[in-house]
Design a protein around this motif. Sequence first.
Motif, PDB file in Angstrom:
ATOM      1  N   ALA A  51      32.014  24.822  -4.981  1.00  0.00           N
ATOM      2  CA  ALA A  51      31.700  25.396  -6.286  1.00  0.00           C
ATOM      3  C   ALA A  51      32.726  24.912  -7.288  1.00  0.00           C
ATOM      4  N   VAL A  52      32.335  24.932  -8.547  1.00  0.00           N
ATOM      5  CA  VAL A  52      33.315  24.757  -9.618  1.00  0.00           C
ATOM      6  C   VAL A  52      33.071  25.854 -10.645  1.00  0.00           C
ATOM      7  N   HIS A  53      34.165  26.333 -11.227  1.00  0.00           N
ATOM      8  CA  HIS A  53      34.094  27.371 -12.251  1.00  0.00           C
ATOM      9  C   HIS A  53      34.727  26.806 -13.524  1.00  0.00           C
ATOM     10  N   LEU A  54      33.926  26.752 -14.568  1.00  0.00           N
ATOM     11  CA  LEU A  54      34.375  26.201 -15.853  1.00  0.00           C
ATOM     12  C   LEU A  54      34.342  27.295 -16.903  1.00  0.00           C
ATOM     13  N   ARG A  55      35.302  27.234 -17.837  1.00  0.00           N
ATOM     14  CA  ARG A  55      35.344  28.247 -18.893  1.00  0.00           C
ATOM     15  C   ARG A  55      35.001  27.633 -20.244  1.00  0.00           C
ATOM     16  N   PHE A  56      34.110  28.324 -20.937  1.00  0.00           N
ATOM     17  CA  PHE A  56      33.698  27.932 -22.286  1.00  0.00           C
ATOM     18  C   PHE A  56      33.951  29.101 -23.235  1.00  0.00           C
ATOM     19  N   GLU A  57      34.131  28.770 -24.489  1.00  0.00           N
ATOM     20  CA  GLU A  57      34.423  29.837 -25.458  1.00  0.00           C
ATOM     21  C   GLU A  57      33.244  30.765 -25.686  1.00  0.00           C
ATOM     22  N   SER A  58      32.029  30.231 -25.597  1.00  0.00           N
ATOM     23  CA  SER A  58      30.851  31.023 -25.953  1.00  0.00           C
ATOM     24  C   SER A  58      29.615  30.404 -25.300  1.00  0.00           C
ATOM     25  N   PRO A  59      28.513  31.186 -25.262  1.00  0.00           N
ATOM     26  CA  PRO A  59      27.254  30.605 -24.762  1.00  0.00           C
ATOM     27  C   PRO A  59      26.826  29.385 -25.569  1.00  0.00           C
ATOM     28  N   GLU A  60      27.167  29.380 -26.867  1.00  0.00           N
ATOM     29  CA  GLU A  60      26.801  28.233 -27.704  1.00  0.00           C
ATOM     30  C   GLU A  60      27.544  26.974 -27.252  1.00  0.00           C
ATOM     31  N   VAL A  62      28.413  26.381 -24.167  1.00  0.00           N
ATOM     32  CA  VAL A  62      27.734  25.931 -22.941  1.00  0.00           C
ATOM     33  C   VAL A  62      26.486  25.139 -23.318  1.00  0.00           C
ATOM     34  N   ALA A  63      25.717  25.682 -24.244  1.00  0.00           N
ATOM     35  CA  ALA A  63      24.482  25.001 -24.653  1.00  0.00           C
ATOM     36  C   ALA A  63      24.786  23.635 -25.258  1.00  0.00           C
ATOM     37  N   ALA A  64      25.865  23.563 -26.033  1.00  0.00           N
ATOM     38  CA  ALA A  64      26.251  22.282 -26.635  1.00  0.00           C
ATOM     39  C   ALA A  64      26.648  21.287 -25.551  1.00  0.00           C
TER      40      ALA A  64
END
Lengths: 95, 95
Positions: A51-60, A62-64
């Motif tokens: 598995a890999v776990h990545l962190r994004f600031e927001s759902p937007e 992730v979509a970007a």
Amino acid sequence: MIRLSVLYPAGEGATFDHDYYREHHVPLCLRTWNLDSAEIDRGLDGPYVAAVHLRFESPEHVAAAMGNEGTAEILADVANYTNITPVLQTSEVVA
Amino acid sequence: MIRLSVLYPAGEGATFDHDYYREHHVPLCLRTWNLDSAEIDRGLDGPYVAAVHLRFESPEHVAAAMGNEGTAEILADVANYTNITPVLQTSEVVA
């Protein structure tokens, strides 16, 4: 903060090259999506071999990332380390 | 370093009290197993409605936690926040 977890289910005949994943694939993801770090798991017990776990600031964000033109290269690279179809989980980190 | 991920699958009729989980259940786990912190997820998209990720020094520390006499109380508390049978994943954190 959003966690995108990419989970690789175990199964009969499943293959996974952990070295390639750590040394090539995940760094490609970080470069493409402009992320600082990732947490990589090698499964010991349970339904997933990796598995890999990545962190994004927001759902937007992730979509970007998913819509980033470099994401096609990332998807094409999957066949270089596994024959598993990964499972995606998007979550809000609440604590 | 070992990650123990406790994953709660979505499903018809599944219930999950995120507030109770964050405020009572996970702190109980941390106290019982003498852990510093946990990462709690609220699922937005994917197969799981919630998850917690705990870090242990070694597989032996995980085994000791499972055998801890306080673990029975933890298991008995699950019915207070969900009707889901969680999935356990143990992994080595490789990066």
